[in-house]
Write a protein that holds these residues in place. Sequence first.
Motif, PDB file in Angstrom:
ATOM      1  N   MET A   1      33.776  43.836  48.305  1.00 54.18           N
ATOM      2  CA  MET A   1      35.135  44.070  48.764  1.00 54.18           C
ATOM      3  C   MET A   1      35.158  45.301  49.669  1.00 54.18           C
ATOM      4  O   MET A   1      34.849  46.398  49.214  1.00 54.18           O
TER       5      MET A   1
ATOM      6  N   TRP B   1      37.328  47.153  50.812  1.00 56.68           N
ATOM      7  CA  TRP B   1      38.266  48.247  50.537  1.00 56.68           C
ATOM      8  C   TRP B   1      37.853  49.090  49.340  1.00 56.68           C
ATOM      9  O   TRP B   1      38.528  50.049  49.012  1.00 56.68           O
ATOM     10  N   LEU B   2      36.780  48.704  48.679  1.00 58.17           N
ATOM     11  CA  LEU B   2      36.310  49.501  47.542  1.00 58.17           C
ATOM     12  C   LEU B   2      34.995  50.180  47.902  1.00 58.17           C
ATOM     13  O   LEU B   2      34.205  49.662  48.683  1.00 58.17           O
TER      14      LEU B   2
ATOM     15  N   VAL C   1      33.368  46.528  39.155  1.00 59.67           N
ATOM     16  CA  VAL C   1      34.389  45.488  38.920  1.00 59.67           C
ATOM     17  C   VAL C   1      34.086  44.598  37.699  1.00 59.67           C
ATOM     18  O   VAL C   1      34.956  44.393  36.855  1.00 59.67           O
TER      19      VAL C   1
ATOM     20  N   GLU D   1      34.880  46.504  34.640  1.00 62.93           N
ATOM     21  CA  GLU D   1      36.328  46.678  34.539  1.00 62.93           C
ATOM     22  C   GLU D   1      36.958  45.411  33.950  1.00 62.93           C
ATOM     23  O   GLU D   1      37.821  45.484  33.072  1.00 62.93           O
ATOM     24  N   ILE D   2      36.481  44.246  34.409  1.00 66.51           N
ATOM     25  CA  ILE D   2      36.993  42.967  33.906  1.00 66.51           C
ATOM     26  C   ILE D   2      36.731  42.862  32.401  1.00 66.51           C
ATOM     27  O   ILE D   2      37.545  42.334  31.650  1.00 66.51           O
TER      28      ILE D   2
ATOM     29  N   ARG E   1      25.811  44.550  41.460  1.00 65.15           N
ATOM     30  CA  ARG E   1      27.060  44.057  40.892  1.00 65.15           C
ATOM     31  C   ARG E   1      26.813  42.830  40.017  1.00 65.15           C
ATOM     32  O   ARG E   1      27.543  42.571  39.065  1.00 65.15           O
TER      33      ARG E   1
ATOM     34  N   LEU F   1      34.604  36.804  42.163  1.00 62.75           N
ATOM     35  CA  LEU F   1      35.296  37.510  41.104  1.00 62.75           C
ATOM     36  C   LEU F   1      35.532  36.635  39.881  1.00 62.75           C
ATOM     37  O   LEU F   1      35.407  37.082  38.743  1.00 62.75           O
TER      38      LEU F   1
ATOM     39  N   THR G   1      43.544  39.981  37.888  1.00 62.55           N
ATOM     40  CA  THR G   1      42.494  40.804  38.500  1.00 62.55           C
ATOM     41  C   THR G   1      42.172  40.320  39.907  1.00 62.55           C
ATOM     42  O   THR G   1      41.954  41.126  40.809  1.00 62.55           O
TER      43      THR G   1
ATOM     44  N   ARG H   1      44.857  41.595  42.108  1.00 59.68           N
ATOM     45  CA  ARG H   1      44.833  43.048  42.273  1.00 59.68           C
ATOM     46  C   ARG H   1      43.646  43.484  43.122  1.00 59.68           C
ATOM     47  O   ARG H   1      43.759  44.379  43.952  1.00 59.68           O
ATOM     48  N   ARG H   2      42.500  42.835  42.908  1.00 57.52           N
ATOM     49  CA  ARG H   2      41.283  43.303  43.568  1.00 57.52           C
ATOM     50  C   ARG H   2      41.003  42.636  44.903  1.00 57.52           C
ATOM     51  O   ARG H   2      40.361  43.230  45.759  1.00 57.52           O
ATOM     52  N   VAL H   3      41.458  41.390  45.076  1.00 59.06           N
ATOM     53  CA  VAL H   3      41.143  40.689  46.333  1.00 59.06           C
ATOM     54  C   VAL H   3      42.399  40.315  47.120  1.00 59.06           C
ATOM     55  O   VAL H   3      42.577  40.760  48.248  1.00 59.06           O
TER      56      VAL H   3
ATOM     57  N   PRO I   1      44.777  43.502  48.265  1.00 61.96           N
ATOM     58  CA  PRO I   1      44.183  44.356  49.305  1.00 61.96           C
ATOM     59  C   PRO I   1      43.918  43.617  50.612  1.00 61.96           C
ATOM     60  O   PRO I   1      44.073  44.199  51.684  1.00 61.96           O
ATOM     61  N   SER I   2      43.546  42.335  50.534  1.00 63.01           N
ATOM     62  CA  SER I   2      43.261  41.677  51.805  1.00 63.01           C
ATOM     63  C   SER I   2      44.544  41.271  52.519  1.00 63.01           C
ATOM     64  O   SER I   2      44.554  41.099  53.727  1.00 63.01           O
TER      65      SER I   2
END
Lengths: 274, 264
Positions: free
Chosen positions: A104, A106-107, A115, A118-119, A163, B169, B178, B181-183, B186-187
């Motif tokens: 991702m 943006w991370l 991630v 976190e999940i 990851r 994910l 999730t 929130r994560r994909v 933000p996209s």
Amino acid sequence: MENPGSTRRDFGPARAALDIEFRKVGKVFASRKGQFEVLRDFDLEVRKGEFLAIVGPSGSGKSTVLNLMAGLDTPTSGTVACHGHPITGVNSEIGYLTQHDSLMPWLTVEDNVAVPLEIRGIPKAERRERVRRMLADVGLGGFEHHHPNQLSGGMRKRAMLARTLIYDPPTLLMDEPFGPLDAQLKVVLQADLMRLWNATGKTVVFVTHDIVEAITLADRVIVLSHRPSRIKLDEAIAIGRPREVHEARFAPGFEDHYRRLWSAIEIGGAEKTP
Amino acid sequence: MSDGPTTPPSAFAGKLRRLDAVWFYRALFLVAFLGTWQLASGPLLDPFWVSSPSAIGATLVKWTRSGALQYHLLVTFKETATGFVFGAAFGILAAFVIGSSDILRRTVDPFLTAVYGVPKVALAPLFIMWFGIGLAPKIVLAAVSVFFLVLFSTIGGIAQADRKMVDALRIMGAGRFTVHRRVTFPSALPWVFSGLKLGLPYGFVGAVAAEMMASNAGIGFLTQNAAGQLDTAGVFAALFALMVVTAALNEGLGRLEHRIFRWR
């Protein structure tokens, strides 16, 4: 056949020792141009702890086989089972390293790798510590706070590998993970993969179009035919472990493996599909 | 080994010089424009119709001294800001509800497009009938204008979310929340922002248009009132004040966007 590598693992009773099993699997894709049948009566058994490589001409069902294992595609007929039960939805018991860059942007690298933890609801402090160790393991120590676009292609692959490994899935699916990388970098990453995999006993299903890579890494290589794909050749690799990636191609037997696999693919290429 | 970080070449100083030059040209353009206007007003064009920068400036000073300008600007700003916040929030929320299901999106799409096609200003009389002549109809009109722009932009952004990233994910075990929130979020965020930036001036359009139809305060009232007295300078002064506020807010949004998308 002489197989010095067979002492590494001990396979138990047949069923319990299966990681993934395809039974008479058929897969037909429908598109605007009509239907095309990718798999027909496809049977495959992947043993626990085995490193299986899948090669085949482009357009054969290599990626489809992985997507079925991952539960991203559903079979048109037959069943695919993972760890003893049929796959019904997205299979989260596996790790899937795709060809496609799915970090991702943006991370940061650290947050990307965190991630999966976190999940799983792992507390922040432990997350950070495990991510730090994993990044050091894949050779990305010091790049925790970089964003993916600040990394080279090879480093992004490493981050994706980190990851995938961090949540310790028992089975790893890899779809031409080192495909677009240059030759030297490919060998470096193959060696890293061998080092990281050796002690874990994880099952790996590795799709590649590179026969040398397949022989170098795998316990067993299967060659798929043109569509509808079936297993054309099932070749156990008789090169001992642990293997040195850059030495494997000089091992006795390598040449024979290469010839057999190559001719299976080549003949497959010349064959007319029904 | 080519496996190293790619550091972008630092051309910061050169960039700064280019930026300075651009600001210089902008100032030059502004001075030339205002100068031409000022000189043409009188000898070439009748000041009654086109006014002049100096007359507009005088009106602005007069209104600022009396406090009228601040008062009316604040009214319009309050209407627009409130409408903007509500419109944007509902727009984003609705986009996520609609965008989370392909069937739902395709079902409502023609209806949304039909409503979107109606000029929002045409709704003003209706809102004035419903909500009176206070702040409410202006807020609603601003909100509706912003809502649709943000909604369409965000839905577009959600559709752009990388399918492969979502799959990755889900394989890691992520649930729907999730993944959002994560994909997805933000996209979609760059599209949300372009919707917000597009929506802001339309929010002002909505508020000012409603003011012009029925009100006793706000920039729309001020222009209407000045025009009623055949005070061209007053109309221009009110529009100028509105322009400055809109530009400042847009700049603020742009900065916020830049901060949020530092990863790019």
